[in-house]
Design a protein around this motif. Structure first.
Motif, short mmCIF file in Angstrom:
data_model
loop_
_atom_site.label_atom_id
_atom_site.label_comp_id
_atom_site.label_asym_id
_atom_site.label_seq_id
_atom_site.Cartn_x
_atom_site.Cartn_y
_atom_site.Cartn_z
N PRO A 164 0.79 -1.34 0.13
CA PRO A 164 -0.33 0.07 0.12
C PRO A 164 0.74 1.24 0.34
O PRO A 164 2.11 0.98 0.28
CB PRO A 164 -1.06 -0.32 1.45
N ALA A 165 0.09 2.36 -0.73
CA ALA A 165 0.84 3.52 -0.66
C ALA A 165 1.09 4.33 0.65
O ALA A 165 0.33 3.99 1.84
CB ALA A 165 -0.18 4.79 -1.32
N ASP A 166 2.02 4.52 1.19
CA ASP A 166 2.86 5.45 2.37
C ASP A 166 2.63 6.99 2.37
O ASP A 166 3.68 7.21 2.30
CB ASP A 166 3.90 4.38 2.63
N GLY A 167 1.58 7.82 2.66
CA GLY A 167 1.53 8.92 2.22
C GLY A 167 2.23 9.89 1.30
O GLY A 167 1.92 9.07 -0.10
N ILE A 191 12.77 -2.25 -8.43
CA ILE A 191 11.23 -2.43 -7.10
C ILE A 191 10.94 -3.07 -5.97
O ILE A 191 11.19 -1.81 -5.03
CB ILE A 191 10.05 -3.40 -8.26
N THR A 192 12.85 -4.25 -5.95
CA THR A 192 12.05 -4.68 -5.06
C THR A 192 12.77 -3.62 -3.37
O THR A 192 12.77 -4.09 -2.99
CB THR A 192 13.43 -5.84 -5.23
N GLY A 198 10.93 1.08 1.55
CA GLY A 198 9.40 1.89 2.67
C GLY A 198 8.94 2.59 1.14
O GLY A 198 7.79 3.02 1.62
N PHE A 199 9.14 2.62 0.07
CA PHE A 199 8.51 3.34 -0.99
C PHE A 199 7.43 2.18 -2.19
O PHE A 199 7.84 1.14 -1.64
CB PHE A 199 9.50 3.43 -2.11
N HIS A 200 6.44 2.66 -2.48
CA HIS A 200 5.44 2.22 -3.49
C HIS A 200 5.62 2.65 -4.46
O HIS A 200 5.89 3.32 -4.79
CB HIS A 200 4.38 2.37 -2.86
#
Length: 396
Positions: A164-167, A191-192, A198-200
């Motif tokens: 999920p997106a984080d802010g 991406i990994t 912590g990024f989306h």
């Protein structure tokens, strides 16, 4: 209203003709010809813009030979915007008569290129492409394309995870054209790694950024690509646009002047403390593409990341004037010159006696791989992010 010729003349007037650019210019090192240096090309562009010279084939060739590496901008005391001057001049001149239009059309269309690669796999093209290439003239762009065709099977497209997106930590990855096929593994590695800190990450559709058209004087096609970049970027809703291909970075930033367009290495270096890597007892040579050093400017950050892998011995290739000669479509338009520059680069790699070669730009890596194959060398090549993802502790 300022005309394109007036803009070129204005940019050229900033040059003080000091010559500090000559020692860092790969084409000047190759030819020792003033017309093959930034200073010489600025003089040519100025003369053309002011109507003091005609755009003959001979004059144009000196401009077309330029790799656009931008080493000159890094040492220029007058801060000449050489890259902008070159783009503006080529736009006025239009595309080169020897530009391989059909070949570039195929390269710019990833769906078509992927289909052709599948046909190549079914026909075992990798086993006979070199024999076919040898039947073509050594200046043929099709010969260069065959020699640079990778032998392996293309990876599946990179896909975003379900995290999920984080802010404000939403990123969009631009896959590009050739990179979406031959660097999909590196894109998935990015991406990994980014998800690990912590990024989306979402993934944009595959299409060309327009860099080859922009640098080849095909301004209408370049603007169409830029418009598509803008539409995809707005639809993504992300805060940063990423590319694992430094060669795309300049065109993407030009298309999105108000957006944050970055090399993922930059973000990973900022959050490096969250990454843990398994040891790898190996010596690797790191080829730093000109665009990584002079556009992304993430060469130091990449070295810091790689040196976090325990027991990994990372040796960077020497700095300018060395360039591998790929330079977008340059390896197709001027294959003999590109091969000279590539072979000099591989000679520098050989001096380091590596077990593996790393390079972050897909065009550079395919070009270097072709030279490795032709010279019978034994170095596997890889995107640096692929190696980092493979050594990531939580990576399965």
């Amino acid at each position: 209203m300022r005309t394109p010729a007036g803009r070129i003349a204005e940019l050229a007037d900033h040059c003080v003709q000091c010559g500090l650019c000559l020692p860092v210019c790969p084409t000047y090192a190759l030819d020792r010809n003033e017309a093959e240096s930034p200073r010489g090309r600025i003089a040519i562009a100025s003369a053309l813009a002011r109507g003091l010279a005609e755009p003959t084939a001979a004059l144009r060739e000196h401009l077309d030979h330029c790799l656009g590496c931008l080493n000159c901008e890094t040492v220029c005391p007058a801060h000449v915007k050489y890259g902008e001057l070159l783009i503006e001049t080529r736009a006025v001149l239009g595309t080169s008569p020897q530009r391989p239009r059909l070949l570039l059309m195929l390269i710019r269309r990833p769906a078509l290129l992927r289909a052709l690669r599948r046909i190549g796999r079914w026909t075992a093209l990798s086993h006979w492409k070199n024999a076919l290439a040898r039947r073509l003239p050594d200046h043929s762009p099709w010969r260069a394309a065959l020699l640079n065709l990778p032998a392996g099977t293309p990876s599946s497209r990179a896909r975003a995870g379900q995290q999920p997106a984080d802010g404000g930590r939403r990123l969009a990855l631009f896959p590009g054209c050739v990179a979406s096929i031959d660097d999909a593994q590196a894109q998935q590695a990015a991406i990994t790694l980014l998800q690990a800190v912590g990024f989306h990450v979402s993934v944009l559709p595959t299409f060309c950024c327009g860099a080859m058209d922009l640098h080849g004087g095909a301004t209408d096609a370049a603007e169409q690509a830029a418009a598509r970049v803008r539409r995809s970027w707005v639809a993504s809703g992300a805060t940063h646009l990423l590319t694992v291909t430094p060669g795309c970075l300049g065109a993407l930033r030009r298309a999105l002047p108000g957006a944050s367009v970055v090399d993922p290495v930059e973000l990973l270096a900022e959050h490096a403390a969250k990454l843990r890597f398994r040891p790898l007892a190996e010596r690797v040579a790191l080829h730093l593409p000109c665009t990584q050093m002079n556009v992304a400017r993430t060469d130091a950050a990449l070295l810091r990341l790689l040196r976090r892998v325990p027991r990994l011995d990372v040796l960077a290739l020497p700095r300018p004037p060395y360039c591998c000669g790929a330079a977008g479509s340059h390896l197709l338009e001027f294959p003999r010159r590109a091969a000279q520059l590539r072979d000099e680069t591989l000679g520098r790699v050989a001096e380091l006696e590596p077990q593996r070669l790393l390079s972050s730009n897909i065009g550079c890596r395919l070009h270097l791989d072709a030279g490795i194959e032709q010279q019978g060398l034994r170095w596997p090549s890889q995107h640096p992010l692929t190696l980092l993802a493979q050594q990531l502790e939580q990576h399965p």
